[in-house]
Design a protein around this motif. Sequence first.
Motif, PDB file in Angstrom:
ATOM      1  N   GLY A  89       0.821  -1.217  -0.050  1.00  0.00           N
ATOM      2  CA  GLY A  89      -0.119  -0.119  -0.079  1.00  0.00           C
ATOM      3  C   GLY A  89       0.903   1.112   0.146  1.00  0.00           C
ATOM      4  N   ALA A  90       0.272   2.355   0.093  1.00  0.00           N
ATOM      5  CA  ALA A  90       0.849   3.652   0.191  1.00  0.00           C
ATOM      6  C   ALA A  90       1.804   3.760   1.307  1.00  0.00           C
ATOM      7  CB  ALA A  90      -0.163   4.863   0.233  1.00  0.00           C
ATOM      8  N   VAL A  91       1.799   3.358   2.457  1.00  0.00           N
ATOM      9  CA  VAL A  91       2.539   3.510   3.410  1.00  0.00           C
ATOM     10  C   VAL A  91       3.573   2.366   3.368  1.00  0.00           C
ATOM     11  CG1 VAL A  91       2.923   3.329   6.110  1.00  0.00           C
ATOM     12  CG2 VAL A  91       0.752   4.658   5.021  1.00  0.00           C
ATOM     13  N   GLY A 133      -1.348  -9.163   0.063  1.00  0.00           N
ATOM     14  CA  GLY A 133      -2.544 -10.052  -0.329  1.00  0.00           C
ATOM     15  C   GLY A 133      -2.673 -10.432  -1.590  1.00  0.00           C
ATOM     16  N   LYS A 139       1.064  -8.298  -6.222  1.00  0.00           N
ATOM     17  CA  LYS A 139       1.671  -7.117  -5.386  1.00  0.00           C
ATOM     18  C   LYS A 139       3.164  -7.826  -4.985  1.00  0.00           C
ATOM     19  CE  LYS A 139      -2.799  -5.332  -3.550  1.00  0.00           C
ATOM     20  NZ  LYS A 139      -3.442  -4.974  -2.543  1.00  0.00           N
ATOM     21  N   TYR A 141      -0.301 -13.282   2.528  1.00  0.00           N
ATOM     22  CA  TYR A 141      -1.130 -13.662   3.726  1.00  0.00           C
ATOM     23  C   TYR A 141      -2.404 -14.330   3.390  1.00  0.00           C
ATOM     24  CZ  TYR A 141      -4.378  -9.832   3.432  1.00  0.00           C
ATOM     25  OH  TYR A 141      -5.251  -9.099   3.029  1.00  0.00           O
ATOM     26  N   ASN A 188       0.624  -2.093   9.774  1.00  0.00           N
ATOM     27  CA  ASN A 188      -0.277  -1.451   9.090  1.00  0.00           C
ATOM     28  C   ASN A 188      -1.928  -2.280   9.355  1.00  0.00           C
ATOM     29  OD1 ASN A 188       0.759   0.692   8.015  1.00  0.00           O
ATOM     30  ND2 ASN A 188       1.792  -0.635   6.404  1.00  0.00           N
ATOM     31  N   CYS A 220       0.998   1.578  13.287  1.00  0.00           N
ATOM     32  CA  CYS A 220       0.437   2.737  12.151  1.00  0.00           C
ATOM     33  C   CYS A 220      -0.902   2.385  12.012  1.00  0.00           C
ATOM     34  CB  CYS A 220       1.213   2.267  11.259  1.00  0.00           C
ATOM     35  SG  CYS A 220       0.856   3.644   9.918  1.00  0.00           S
ATOM     36  N   TYR A 236     -10.936  -2.649  10.849  1.00  0.00           N
ATOM     37  CA  TYR A 236     -11.719  -1.532  10.690  1.00  0.00           C
ATOM     38  C   TYR A 236     -13.378  -1.886  10.369  1.00  0.00           C
ATOM     39  CZ  TYR A 236      -7.476   1.374  10.360  1.00  0.00           C
ATOM     40  OH  TYR A 236      -6.365   1.918  10.480  1.00  0.00           O
ATOM     41  N   PHE A 280       1.027   5.679  16.833  1.00  0.00           N
ATOM     42  CA  PHE A 280       1.190   7.211  16.545  1.00  0.00           C
ATOM     43  C   PHE A 280       0.386   7.537  15.371  1.00  0.00           C
ATOM     44  CE2 PHE A 280       3.164   6.964  12.214  1.00  0.00           C
ATOM     45  CZ  PHE A 280       3.265   5.628  12.174  1.00  0.00           C
ATOM     46  N   VAL A 292       0.310  10.381  12.292  1.00  0.00           N
ATOM     47  CA  VAL A 292       1.198  11.077  11.570  1.00  0.00           C
ATOM     48  C   VAL A 292       1.526  12.787  11.884  1.00  0.00           C
ATOM     49  CG1 VAL A 292      -0.336  11.636   9.598  1.00  0.00           C
ATOM     50  CG2 VAL A 292       2.237  11.689   9.202  1.00  0.00           C
ATOM     51  N   ASN A 329      -5.925  -1.814  -4.422  1.00  0.00           N
ATOM     52  CA  ASN A 329      -5.047  -0.830  -4.996  1.00  0.00           C
ATOM     53  C   ASN A 329      -3.540  -1.415  -4.761  1.00  0.00           C
ATOM     54  OD1 ASN A 329      -5.526  -0.758  -2.124  1.00  0.00           O
ATOM     55  ND2 ASN A 329      -4.015   0.667  -2.062  1.00  0.00           N
TER      56      ASN A 329
HETATM   57  P1  NAP Z   1      -3.416   1.147   1.658  1.00  0.00           P
HETATM   58  O1  NAP Z   1      -2.352   0.113   1.917  1.00  0.00           O
HETATM   59  O2  NAP Z   1      -2.867   1.900   0.410  1.00  0.00           O
HETATM   60  O3  NAP Z   1      -4.793   0.304   1.323  1.00  0.00           O
HETATM   61  C1  NAP Z   1      -5.086  -0.504   2.059  1.00  0.00           C
HETATM   62  C2  NAP Z   1      -4.607  -2.079   1.789  1.00  0.00           C
HETATM   63  O4  NAP Z   1      -4.684  -2.910   3.083  1.00  0.00           O
HETATM   64  C3  NAP Z   1      -5.286  -2.778   0.754  1.00  0.00           C
HETATM   65  O5  NAP Z   1      -4.661  -2.533  -0.388  1.00  0.00           O
HETATM   66  C4  NAP Z   1      -5.247  -4.297   1.255  1.00  0.00           C
HETATM   67  O6  NAP Z   1      -3.812  -4.989   0.676  1.00  0.00           O
HETATM   68  C5  NAP Z   1      -4.865  -4.155   2.700  1.00  0.00           C
HETATM   69  N1  NAP Z   1      -5.907  -4.664   3.470  1.00  0.00           N
HETATM   70  C6  NAP Z   1      -7.308  -4.309   3.436  1.00  0.00           C
HETATM   71  N2  NAP Z   1      -8.058  -5.058   4.067  1.00  0.00           N
HETATM   72  C7  NAP Z   1      -7.118  -5.905   4.959  1.00  0.00           C
HETATM   73  C8  NAP Z   1      -7.440  -7.070   5.894  1.00  0.00           C
HETATM   74  N3  NAP Z   1      -8.505  -7.449   6.096  1.00  0.00           N
HETATM   75  N4  NAP Z   1      -6.047  -7.589   6.281  1.00  0.00           N
HETATM   76  C9  NAP Z   1      -4.946  -7.319   5.788  1.00  0.00           C
HETATM   77  N5  NAP Z   1      -4.664  -6.386   5.002  1.00  0.00           N
HETATM   78  C10 NAP Z   1      -5.783  -5.832   4.254  1.00  0.00           C
HETATM   79  O7  NAP Z   1      -3.447   2.016   2.685  1.00  0.00           O
HETATM   80  P2  NAP Z   1      -2.417   3.151   3.279  1.00  0.00           P
HETATM   81  O8  NAP Z   1      -2.824   4.379   3.205  1.00  0.00           O
HETATM   82  O9  NAP Z   1      -1.160   2.481   2.988  1.00  0.00           O
HETATM   83  O10 NAP Z   1      -2.747   2.710   5.095  1.00  0.00           O
HETATM   84  C11 NAP Z   1      -2.007   1.432   5.364  1.00  0.00           C
HETATM   85  C12 NAP Z   1      -2.518   1.460   6.840  1.00  0.00           C
HETATM   86  O11 NAP Z   1      -1.900   2.761   7.634  1.00  0.00           O
HETATM   87  C13 NAP Z   1      -4.214   1.470   7.522  1.00  0.00           C
HETATM   88  O12 NAP Z   1      -4.171   0.719   8.456  1.00  0.00           O
HETATM   89  C14 NAP Z   1      -4.294   3.117   7.537  1.00  0.00           C
HETATM   90  O13 NAP Z   1      -5.360   3.067   8.324  1.00  0.00           O
HETATM   91  C15 NAP Z   1      -2.867   3.380   8.285  1.00  0.00           C
HETATM   92  N6  NAP Z   1      -2.590   4.609   8.332  1.00  0.00           N
HETATM   93  C16 NAP Z   1      -2.116   5.307   9.636  1.00  0.00           C
HETATM   94  C17 NAP Z   1      -1.514   6.543   9.780  1.00  0.00           C
HETATM   95  C18 NAP Z   1      -1.362   7.245  10.996  1.00  0.00           C
HETATM   96  O14 NAP Z   1      -1.044   8.483  11.018  1.00  0.00           O
HETATM   97  N7  NAP Z   1      -0.993   6.512  12.018  1.00  0.00           N
HETATM   98  C19 NAP Z   1      -1.512   7.259   8.581  1.00  0.00           C
HETATM   99  C20 NAP Z   1      -1.648   6.514   7.156  1.00  0.00           C
HETATM  100  C21 NAP Z   1      -2.401   5.365   7.197  1.00  0.00           C
HETATM  101  P3  NAP Z   1      -3.749  -6.503   0.414  1.00  0.00           P
HETATM  102  O15 NAP Z   1      -3.937  -6.785  -0.856  1.00  0.00           O
HETATM  103  O16 NAP Z   1      -2.384  -6.675   0.896  1.00  0.00           O
HETATM  104  O17 NAP Z   1      -4.748  -7.052   1.497  1.00  0.00           O
END
Ligand code: NAP
Length: 339
Positions: free
Chosen positions: A157-159, A179, A183, A199, A222, A244, A250, A275, A277, A325
């Motif tokens: 993912g993005a992060v 997943g 990827k 996974y 994540n 993160c 969710y 944390f 961001v 994505n």
């Molecule tokens: P992202 O990875 O671009 O998009 C979500 C990805 O999560 C999906 O492509 C999917 O990939 C995976 N996913 C979805 N449902 C899942 C599940 N049940 N089990 C396992 N993987 C699953 O999103 P992102 O923006 O990079 O964010 C990643 C994480 O960081 C999220 O949890 C987000 O809430 C968190 N985040 C936190 C902060 C902060 O400030 N703490 C800031 C930004 C993001 P797969 O094909 O691999 O399943």
Amino acid sequence: MNINNEKIVLASRPSGMPSHSHFRFESTDAREPENGEVLVKTLYISVDPYMRGRMNDRKSYVPPFAIDEPLSGGVIGQVVSSLSSELEEGDIVIGNLPWQRYITAADVSLRKLNPEAAPITASLGILGMPGLTAYFGLLDIGNPQEGETVVVSGAAGAVGTAVGQIAKIKGARVVGIAGSDEKLAYLKEELGFDEVINYKTDDLQQSLKKACPEGVDVYFDNVGGEISDAVLSLINQGARIPLCGQISLYNLEKQDTGPRIQGQLLINSALMKGFIVSDYASGFEQGADEMAKWLREGKLKYKESIIEGFENTVDAFIGLFKGENIGKQLVKVADPEMI
Ligand code: NAP
């Protein structure tokens, strides 16, 4: 003002996976800007997993979205009319804005982008909120050292893509969990991850043991849930765990109960730290500068999944929870105009 404007509002609060029924498209007026304001035409909308939390009526670090009000988040737009001394027609801007085709906004709520410095969409991804999340969460809490093993979930993912590459820059061995085989191939072949695990199809525990023969020094979490339970069973003495996101939880309708991990943290003198961001807001400029430098040097790469059309914003958002994505998920609403 005679503009065909549209917004996406929260129609109801989901329990479980969100669907189209929880959103509603409405037409709305575009208000003429007043002094200090501009009218912005939306070009790109960022959809992010944290927005799911804002659909619940629950106390968190940001207030919930209100019913019948537009959802909002990172948006890039172009100024089409200005009564501001800071911004002029044609400027490309970024801000936290409602999901609308056109928005009237105060100039102080927007930041002007320089399209010559980097592609504008990078400001919603690698050089924006997700990239900075990876940068600060990994470097400040994870503190990876040369030769250590760093595991990242949500790796494609993005992060996650940024976390793995920054860990490689710091000389760590990187194991990514994601997943789909597409990827995994991207992570290994294009981003240089050392080991990758699917996974959904691999035996997670066995694959992790094989991929981390010397245990796990840093786990960038994540996703939470069973994936994290498996990784945490392999942590080393002094391990660091930046907490993160918990995307696997969710959309749960009932409280999840997993292994109690405190004992595992205790016997390994490990640090697990959540944390947001924005905790690092004072360092954003320095972080984005260093990420931009790594991009220019070719040490950092990024990918975007772009869905075209404002009408597809809800699909793009729901797709995050189905793993649709790779890299940053964006919605392209319009092309910038040469003004
Ligand atoms: P992202 O990875 O671009 O998009 C979500 C990805 O999560 C999906 O492509 C999917 O990939 C995976 N996913 C979805 N449902 C899942 C599940 N049940 N089990 C396992 N993987 C699953 O999103 P992102 O923006 O990079 O964010 C990643 C994480 O960081 C999220 O949890 C987000 O809430 C968190 N985040 C936190 C902060 C902060 O400030 N703490 C800031 C930004 C993001 P797969 O094909 O691999 O399943």
